[in-house]
Design an enzyme around this catalytic site. Structure first.
Site, PDB file in Angstrom:
ATOM      1  N   PRO A   2       0.818  -1.213   0.000  1.00 14.63           N
ATOM      2  CG  PRO A   2      -0.773  -1.560   1.644  1.00 14.63           C
ATOM      3  CD  PRO A   2       0.538  -2.053   1.152  1.00 14.63           C
ATOM      4  CD  GLU A   3       4.383   2.256  -3.374  1.00 14.31           C
ATOM      5  OE1 GLU A   3       4.579   3.305  -3.993  1.00 14.31           O
ATOM      6  OE2 GLU A   3       4.962   1.194  -3.655  1.00 14.31           O
TER       7      GLU A   3
END
Length: 288
Positions: A2-3
């Site tokens: 997750p960015e």
DNA sequence: AGCTACTCCTGGTAGC
DNA sequence: TGCTACCAGGAGTAGC
């Protein structure tokens, strides 16, 4: 992992189920998820509080709380490698990796699920004690080209670790760093203070274009970890041009994509499209 | 200042 | 097939 685009997707999907809801009870099955806040203190801080808003800052998710209409601190979440968030009916089973559950006054429940246990959901009296030092939001108006050029030139850092530095710019992780550098045709080991204005502009535009498109596609899902809060995979992984594509042809010039290690991070690049920095010859000392 | 190494974790997989 | 060993990775910390 997750960015920014994945976290933005999570926030957009869980926000409607949370804003305005009161937390009626909590249960914690992995204490370290609370980031040093004890279970009792956590419980006292959140139970009876109402969610005033849910927002993203970098890769963090900030849940602002209130009691009787006045501020009551915030929950600050980070998904790290494998965290997920869901708002589901009361009888929904989060499975073996459920770490924190918050029951809501409408009968539903918020779940923080995390296989690898790196994720955090921390209560803080002031969210800025956690997110206050983050760099600019790359998609906001206060991320400007002149400011970016100035910040690049103020430091003397390799581009890849600099893009991963959340105090330089918030929200970029390994995937979008590699994709941005490829798009900008810049080698990950180039030094930030040696970029021309034109090169800096290419990087600035690449970061923004890639993050925007990844948000549109609800992020990237290439392993079993990242899913949106509705259980769907994102689709930006189909747009990857270098990440995870080592050994395959560069989409621009056909040379095989290389994988190197930079700052303990796997780094993917095309060595033709992203030429290595020239080792600068030392200034030759002359007699005056 | 900027780099490297180490830590936290576990599922997946390479290698035998 | 079944086993072990190793790897990935965001961020914090320590040490040079």
């Amino acid at each position: 992992m997750p960015e920014l685009p994945e976290v933005e997707t999570v926030v957009r999907l869980i926000r409607p189920g949370l804003v305005g809801r009161e937390i009626t009870s909590s249960s914690v099955s992995w204490a370290r998820t609370l980031g040093g806040v004890g279970k009792r203190r956590f419980d006292r801080a959140v139970v009876g509080a109402r969610v005033r808003g849910v927002r993203r800052r970098g890769k963090y998710i900030v849940f602002e709380l209130e009691r009787a209409g006045t501020e009551a601190g915030a929950l600050v979440g980070h998904l790290r490698m494998s965290g997920r968030m869901h708002v589901e009916a009361a009888d929904w089973d989060p499975g073996a990796h459920g770490r924190v559950r918050l029951d809501l006054d409408d009968g539903r429940a918020f779940h923080f699920i995390d296989v690898r246990k790196f994720g955090r959901l921390v209560w803080a009296a002031n969210a800025d004690s956690i997110v206050g030092n983050l760099g600019p939001e790359p998609l906001s108006e206060d991320f400007t080209l002149p400011g970016f050029v100035r910040d690049l030139h103020e430091r003397r850092r390799q581009l890849k670790p600099l893009l991963l530095d959340q105090e330089f710019v918030a929200g970029i992780g390994n995937i979008y760093a590699d994709e941005s550098l490829f798009q900008a045709r810049l080698h990950p080991l180039r030094r930030s203070d040696r970029l021309s204005r034109g090169e800096a502009a290419r990087l600035f535009e690449a970061i923004r274009a890639i993050l925007r498109e990844a948000i549109e596609r609800e992020g990237s899902s290439f392993d079993t970890f990242y899913r949106t809060p509705t259980g769907q995979p994102g689709s930006y992984q189909h747009q990857f041009r270098v990440y995870g594509r080592d050994g395959r042809p560069c989409p621009r010039c056909e040379r095989r994509i290389a994988k190197i290690v930079v700052g303990q991070r796997g780094t993917h690049l095309c060595t033709r499209c992203q030429p290595a920095p020239r080792p600068r010859r030392r200034a030759i000392l002359r007699a005056p």
